[in-house]
Design a protein around this motif. Structure first.
Motif, PDB file in Angstrom:
ATOM      1  N   THR A 212       0.834  -1.196   0.000  1.00  0.00           N
ATOM      2  CA  THR A 212       0.000   0.000   0.000  1.00  0.00           C
ATOM      3  C   THR A 212       0.868   1.244   0.000  1.00  0.00           C
ATOM      4  N   HIS A 213       0.610   2.146  -0.912  1.00  0.00           N
ATOM      5  CA  HIS A 213       1.373   3.378  -1.184  1.00  0.00           C
ATOM      6  C   HIS A 213       2.866   3.204  -0.899  1.00  0.00           C
ATOM      7  N   LEU A 214       3.532   2.572  -1.859  1.00  0.00           N
ATOM      8  CA  LEU A 214       4.963   2.288  -1.777  1.00  0.00           C
ATOM      9  C   LEU A 214       5.744   3.508  -1.298  1.00  0.00           C
ATOM     10  N   TYR A 215       6.708   3.267  -0.431  1.00  0.00           N
ATOM     11  CA  TYR A 215       7.583   4.238   0.219  1.00  0.00           C
ATOM     12  C   TYR A 215       6.949   4.837   1.477  1.00  0.00           C
ATOM     13  N   ASN A 216       5.656   5.127   1.433  1.00  0.00           N
ATOM     14  CA  ASN A 216       5.038   5.854   2.540  1.00  0.00           C
ATOM     15  C   ASN A 216       4.579   4.922   3.650  1.00  0.00           C
ATOM     16  N   ALA A 217       4.884   5.307   4.896  1.00  0.00           N
ATOM     17  CA  ALA A 217       4.475   4.563   6.088  1.00  0.00           C
ATOM     18  C   ALA A 217       4.975   3.113   6.055  1.00  0.00           C
ATOM     19  N   MET A 218       6.230   2.944   5.665  1.00  0.00           N
ATOM     20  CA  MET A 218       6.816   1.604   5.672  1.00  0.00           C
ATOM     21  C   MET A 218       8.330   1.699   5.832  1.00  0.00           C
ATOM     22  N   SER A 219       8.950   0.586   6.229  1.00  0.00           N
ATOM     23  CA  SER A 219      10.398   0.527   6.379  1.00  0.00           C
ATOM     24  C   SER A 219      11.063   0.767   5.034  1.00  0.00           C
ATOM     25  N   GLY A 220      12.013   1.705   5.017  1.00  0.00           N
ATOM     26  CA  GLY A 220      12.622   2.137   3.773  1.00  0.00           C
ATOM     27  C   GLY A 220      13.782   1.266   3.330  1.00  0.00           C
ATOM     28  N   LEU A 221      14.328   1.617   2.181  1.00  0.00           N
ATOM     29  CA  LEU A 221      15.417   0.863   1.571  1.00  0.00           C
ATOM     30  C   LEU A 221      16.762   1.433   2.001  1.00  0.00           C
ATOM     31  N   SER A 222      17.594   0.573   2.585  1.00  0.00           N
ATOM     32  CA  SER A 222      18.992   0.941   2.824  1.00  0.00           C
ATOM     33  C   SER A 222      19.870  -0.217   2.374  1.00  0.00           C
TER      34      SER A 222
END
Length: 381
Positions: A212-222
């Motif tokens: 759901t809405h990629l990037y927002n309100a989720m663990s990000g990419l590192s």
């Protein structure tokens, strides 16, 4: 109405733009596409240039026309929201209930069950089974783990709705529960989650279909912890909604996501629209908190008093223009992400999102700059 041809515009069939073709419909269904002009004597709706496309499909719409689904969880409220988005090319949407009480969930599912609401293709429950650590503008006090009674409720609703999307956080659900829901026809989407990539993979393996809405309100990419973003972008079978307003996701991050994502799962546009679309208001109330629209940028921005983003004030046509003009997608690519791709995510690709024989004749006529000229629902033809 019988046979009716649409001619005089280029056709976008869900995959590519066709020149010198016309579309034939019959009683609200698509008969097919033919090259050249319609035969003499045919009933023809002549279009003055531009593009004729399948209607846009929005998987995540919280409100419109001055109301939120949370404030009016009725068939009438859903109809009002759908009508508010139709002038912007959206012919099918999922009214979306954000995190609230169980009573609100029951009210929405009861209102939608068996109802035939023009422009409504199902329901999206964005909560309450979300992670308070990634709550965004949602109220953490309503968030809770998925229980057996919830599973039974959602499985029952999935049998009566066109589509039921349920957003779940990894720490609020087990892989076994995801498998049970997915096997019973519920479309599980992972979101508002602070999970690791491995935890996300386990839920995708269990049947979760998207994010759901990629990037927002989720663990990000590192580089050492790819998180939910990394898992979604590298998993070929996972779909994802993404907000294209320039506030939720930087245009460069949008470019990265579109370049990285491999099929068959694809990224499609969602508006995450709130009450102000097709409204003359500049603020509204969300769970007792004031949300205001800031019009100082390239497009409006919705925030709570503390600056937290609170959904969007954008429509699908404006989102498409942003992808073409600011992100650099081709017109065909952008249109596909508002038509065929969300239809396939919802498993409706045979009846929505494409100009193919047997599909609904939900149509939008637009200029080459995606200014909407006319919109038709199948029931009107």
């Amino acid at each position: 109405m019988g046979h009716l041809a649409f001619a005089g515009a280029r056709l976008f069939d869900g995959e590519r733009i066709l020149d010198d073709h016309h579309l034939v419909t019959e009683n609200g269904r698509i008969v097919g596409i033919a090259k050249g002009k319609p035969p003499s004597g045919s009933a023809v709706h002549w279009l003055d240039g531009g593009i004729l496309s399948p209607g846009f499909i929005d998987v995540q719409v919280n409100g419109g026309g001055g109301i939120l689904l949370n404030d009016d969880p009725s068939a009438e409220g859903m109809a009002r929201i759908a009508a508010a988005h139709r002038p912007f090319g959206t012919t099918a949407l999922l009214p979306t209930l954000i995190t609230d009480t169980r009573e609100k969930v029951l009210a929405v599912l009861d209102a939608a069950r068996g109802a035939r609401i023009a422009g409504v293709a199902g329901i999206h429950l964005e909560g309450p089974h979300l992670d308070p650590a990634r709550k965004g503008a949602h109220l953490a006090e309503f968030m809770r783990p998925l229980g057996d009674d919830d599973i039974a409720l959602y499985l029952g609703a999935a049998k009566t709705l066109g589509a039921l999307v349920v957003t779940l956080a990894a720490n609020q659900v087990s892989a076994e529960a995801v498998h049970q829901l997915a096997d019973g026809g519920v479309i599980v989407s992972i979101g508002h989650s602070d999970c690791t990539a491995d935890q996300a993979e386990a839920l995708f393996d269990a049947g979760a279909r998207g994010v759901t809405h990629l990037y927002n309100a989720m663990s990000g990419l590192s580089h050492r912890d790819p998180g939910l973003v990394g898992a979604a972008l590298t998993r070929p079978d996972v779909w994802g909604g993404i907000i294209a307003d320039g506030h939720h996701v930087d245009p460069r991050a949008l470019e990265i996501a579109f370049a990285a994502k491999r099929g068959p799962g694809r990224l499609f546009i969602v508006t995450d629209a709130m009450a102000l679309v097709a409204s003359d208001k500049d603020s509204f109330t969300l769970n007792g908190r004031t949300v205001r629209s800031d019009h100082s940028g390239h497009c409006p921005k919705l925030t709570l008093e503390d600056g937290t983003l609170a959904g969007s004030d954008i429509d699908m046509a404006a989102s498409l223009r942003f992808l073409v003009e600011r992100v650099g997608l081709s017109l065909e690519d952008a249109l596909r992400r508002a038509t065929a791709d969300p239809a396939d995510f919802l498993r409706m690709g045979h009846v929505r999102g494409r100009l193919v024989a047997g599909a609904r004749a939900d149509l939008v006529h637009m200029s080459d700059r995606i200014d909407i000229r006319a919109v038709w629902l199948a029931e009107e033809l």
